[in-house]
Design an enzyme around this catalytic site. Sequence first.
Site, PDB file in Angstrom:
ATOM      1  N   ARG A  93       0.684  -1.190  -0.207  1.00 29.33           N
ATOM      2  CA  ARG A  93       0.080   0.137  -0.329  1.00 29.33           C
ATOM      3  C   ARG A  93       1.407   0.588  -0.280  1.00 29.33           C
ATOM      4  O   ARG A  93       0.244   2.469  -0.378  1.00 29.33           O
ATOM      5  CB  ARG A  93      -0.798   0.102   1.158  1.00 29.33           C
ATOM      6  N   ASN A 100      -0.956   8.842  -4.878  1.00 35.83           N
ATOM      7  CA  ASN A 100      -2.185   9.357  -4.837  1.00 35.83           C
ATOM      8  C   ASN A 100      -2.044  10.308  -3.357  1.00 35.83           C
ATOM      9  O   ASN A 100      -2.983  11.142  -3.284  1.00 35.83           O
ATOM     10  CB  ASN A 100      -2.510   8.465  -3.559  1.00 35.83           C
ATOM     11  N   ILE A 123     -10.975   6.297   1.421  1.00 38.03           N
ATOM     12  CA  ILE A 123     -10.766   4.550   1.537  1.00 38.03           C
ATOM     13  C   ILE A 123     -10.037   5.217   1.427  1.00 38.03           C
ATOM     14  O   ILE A 123      -8.685   3.557   0.710  1.00 38.03           O
ATOM     15  CB  ILE A 123     -11.770   4.158   0.868  1.00 38.03           C
ATOM     16  N   ASN A 125      -5.282   4.395  -0.950  1.00 40.42           N
ATOM     17  CA  ASN A 125      -4.066   4.059   0.366  1.00 40.42           C
ATOM     18  C   ASN A 125      -2.890   4.913  -0.634  1.00 40.42           C
ATOM     19  O   ASN A 125      -3.080   5.313  -1.258  1.00 40.42           O
ATOM     20  CB  ASN A 125      -3.896   2.078  -0.131  1.00 40.42           C
ATOM     21  N   HIS A 180      -2.888   0.075   8.483  1.00 38.90           N
ATOM     22  CA  HIS A 180      -3.748  -1.063   7.039  1.00 38.90           C
ATOM     23  C   HIS A 180      -2.484  -0.588   6.845  1.00 38.90           C
ATOM     24  O   HIS A 180      -2.658  -0.982   5.622  1.00 38.90           O
ATOM     25  CB  HIS A 180      -5.200   0.306   7.067  1.00 38.90           C
TER      26      HIS A 180
HETATM   27  N1  APR Z   1     -10.300  13.104  -8.325  1.00 37.47           N
HETATM   28  C1  APR Z   1     -10.935  12.243  -8.183  1.00 37.47           C
HETATM   29  N2  APR Z   1     -10.590  11.227  -8.746  1.00 37.47           N
HETATM   30  C2  APR Z   1      -9.860  10.443  -9.093  1.00 37.47           C
HETATM   31  C3  APR Z   1      -8.491  11.535  -9.826  1.00 37.47           C
HETATM   32  C4  APR Z   1      -9.129  12.824  -8.545  1.00 37.47           C
HETATM   33  N3  APR Z   1      -7.686  13.730  -8.771  1.00 37.47           N
HETATM   34  N4  APR Z   1      -7.163  10.954 -10.038  1.00 37.47           N
HETATM   35  C5  APR Z   1      -8.143   9.225 -10.153  1.00 37.47           C
HETATM   36  N5  APR Z   1      -9.458   9.637  -9.952  1.00 37.47           N
HETATM   37  C6  APR Z   1     -10.172   8.236  -9.963  1.00 37.47           C
HETATM   38  C7  APR Z   1      -9.765   7.286 -11.457  1.00 37.47           C
HETATM   39  O1  APR Z   1     -10.192   8.358 -12.112  1.00 37.47           O
HETATM   40  C8  APR Z   1     -10.428   5.928 -11.406  1.00 37.47           C
HETATM   41  O2  APR Z   1     -12.756   6.282 -11.442  1.00 37.47           O
HETATM   42  O3  APR Z   1      -9.711   7.533  -8.906  1.00 37.47           O
HETATM   43  C9  APR Z   1     -11.010   5.930  -9.265  1.00 37.47           C
HETATM   44  C10 APR Z   1     -10.200   4.868  -8.153  1.00 37.47           C
HETATM   45  O4  APR Z   1     -10.559   3.324  -9.179  1.00 37.47           O
HETATM   46  P1  APR Z   1     -10.187   2.690  -9.750  1.00 37.47           P
HETATM   47  O5  APR Z   1      -8.988   2.319 -10.133  1.00 37.47           O
HETATM   48  O6  APR Z   1     -11.196   1.728  -9.957  1.00 37.47           O
HETATM   49  O7  APR Z   1      -9.403   2.237  -7.915  1.00 37.47           O
HETATM   50  P2  APR Z   1     -10.616   1.454  -6.575  1.00 37.47           P
HETATM   51  O8  APR Z   1     -10.588  -0.042  -6.849  1.00 37.47           O
HETATM   52  O9  APR Z   1     -11.897   2.383  -6.495  1.00 37.47           O
HETATM   53  O10 APR Z   1      -9.982   1.779  -4.990  1.00 37.47           O
HETATM   54  C11 APR Z   1      -9.465   3.128  -4.622  1.00 37.47           C
HETATM   55  O11 APR Z   1      -9.432   2.940  -2.757  1.00 37.47           O
HETATM   56  O12 APR Z   1      -9.031   1.021  -1.408  1.00 37.47           O
HETATM   57  C12 APR Z   1      -8.030   2.337  -1.932  1.00 37.47           C
HETATM   58  O13 APR Z   1      -5.727   1.575  -2.792  1.00 37.47           O
HETATM   59  C13 APR Z   1      -7.375   1.425  -3.082  1.00 37.47           C
HETATM   60  O14 APR Z   1      -6.110   3.080  -3.629  1.00 37.47           O
HETATM   61  C14 APR Z   1      -7.477   2.868  -3.599  1.00 37.47           C
HETATM   62  C15 APR Z   1      -8.220   3.526  -4.068  1.00 37.47           C
END
Ligand code: APR
Length: 320
Positions: A93, A100, A123, A125, A180
């Site tokens: 993570r 992030n 949520i 990470n 976590h």
């Molecule tokens: N502002 C808003 N949304 C964003 C930004 C931003 N600046 N940058 C990226 N995103 C969006 C992406 O476009 C994507 O749709 O965040 C979303 C993340 O979704 P996924 O890639 O499907 O990831 P997910 O499985 O939902 O996990 C999100 O939660 O558990 C943690 O480790 C995991 O850090 C990760 C987060």
Amino acid sequence: MKKRFNRKKISLIGAGNIGGNLALMAAQKGLGDVVLFDVVPGLPQGKALDIMQSFAAQNIHTQVSGTNDYKDIDGSDIVIITAGKPRLPGMSRDDLLDINAKIMKDVALNVKKHAPDSVVIVISNPLDAMVYQFAMISGFEKNKVVGMSGILDSSRLRTFISMETGVSPYDIRTFVLGGHGDDMVPLIRYTYVGGIPLLDFPGITKEKVDKMVERTRNGGAEIVNLLKTGSAFYAPAVGAITMAESILSDQRRIFSAAAFVNGEYGHKDIFICIPVILGGNGVEKVIEINLNPDEKKALDKSAHSVESSKEIMTKKGYLT
Ligand code: APR
């Protein structure tokens, strides 16, 4: 979306795997109107429309809308943040920190501007670092910011105990403390199967418990390795929705969650997973329980990892 009279407004920042499931679950539980935000054009709008089209068959009357404009989160009662990258196989993570943290800074500034009165559940990470960064950048009162970690880690442990004992996971209660990460601290001494201490349950041995604890610590990685393209999303979404429900309905349920400590458990100025009561004001109370020397040592080790991430973020300027 304009806030509707007498309805709660739930904004979800990030419309990926977890965000989409949060939207569906919030709607199915009737928590209120949902705004799904993402930086990717079309993604939140498409998911929102898809979810709205499921309502006719389900007798659901709330709204779900998708947006790329932060203005639409104005007046939110609760904001749940999943913006950011998930892990891929081989990543910890902490490997997500740099990418992030840049995203979280932008999110925190916008949530501060548009939803200053909300309670925020993080949520993204690495969880403990992201929730701390959100609190620092937004300047939100610390009780209004909480991270979803312990409810997920303890759900994983409850699942493994259920598989071993054959008892419904709903009747199994446990706490997981600390960061976590791999050094999280599952508290076996406080783990009960229908009120029976886990180690007294027929057939349960210390060796079996150690294996379940190890599997819990690697619970996220086990799923990342199976999925190969991302990380867990159903159980994290359920964890956050359960917390949100306790906040929105002022249920005052007790969860382990990443909350700010100011001396509790011997640590200061970090977010770390501890038992808290969640109600209308967010973290209503931090519960301090007695730890034996081994448990305290394990918590301190985990807290030190969280403190190291904080130092890295300070050095790299992510906290201002
Ligand atoms: N502002 C808003 N949304 C964003 C930004 C931003 N600046 N940058 C990226 N995103 C969006 C992406 O476009 C994507 O749709 O965040 C979303 C993340 O979704 P996924 O890639 O499907 O990831 P997910 O499985 O939902 O996990 C999100 O939660 O558990 C943690 O480790 C995991 O850090 C990760 C987060």
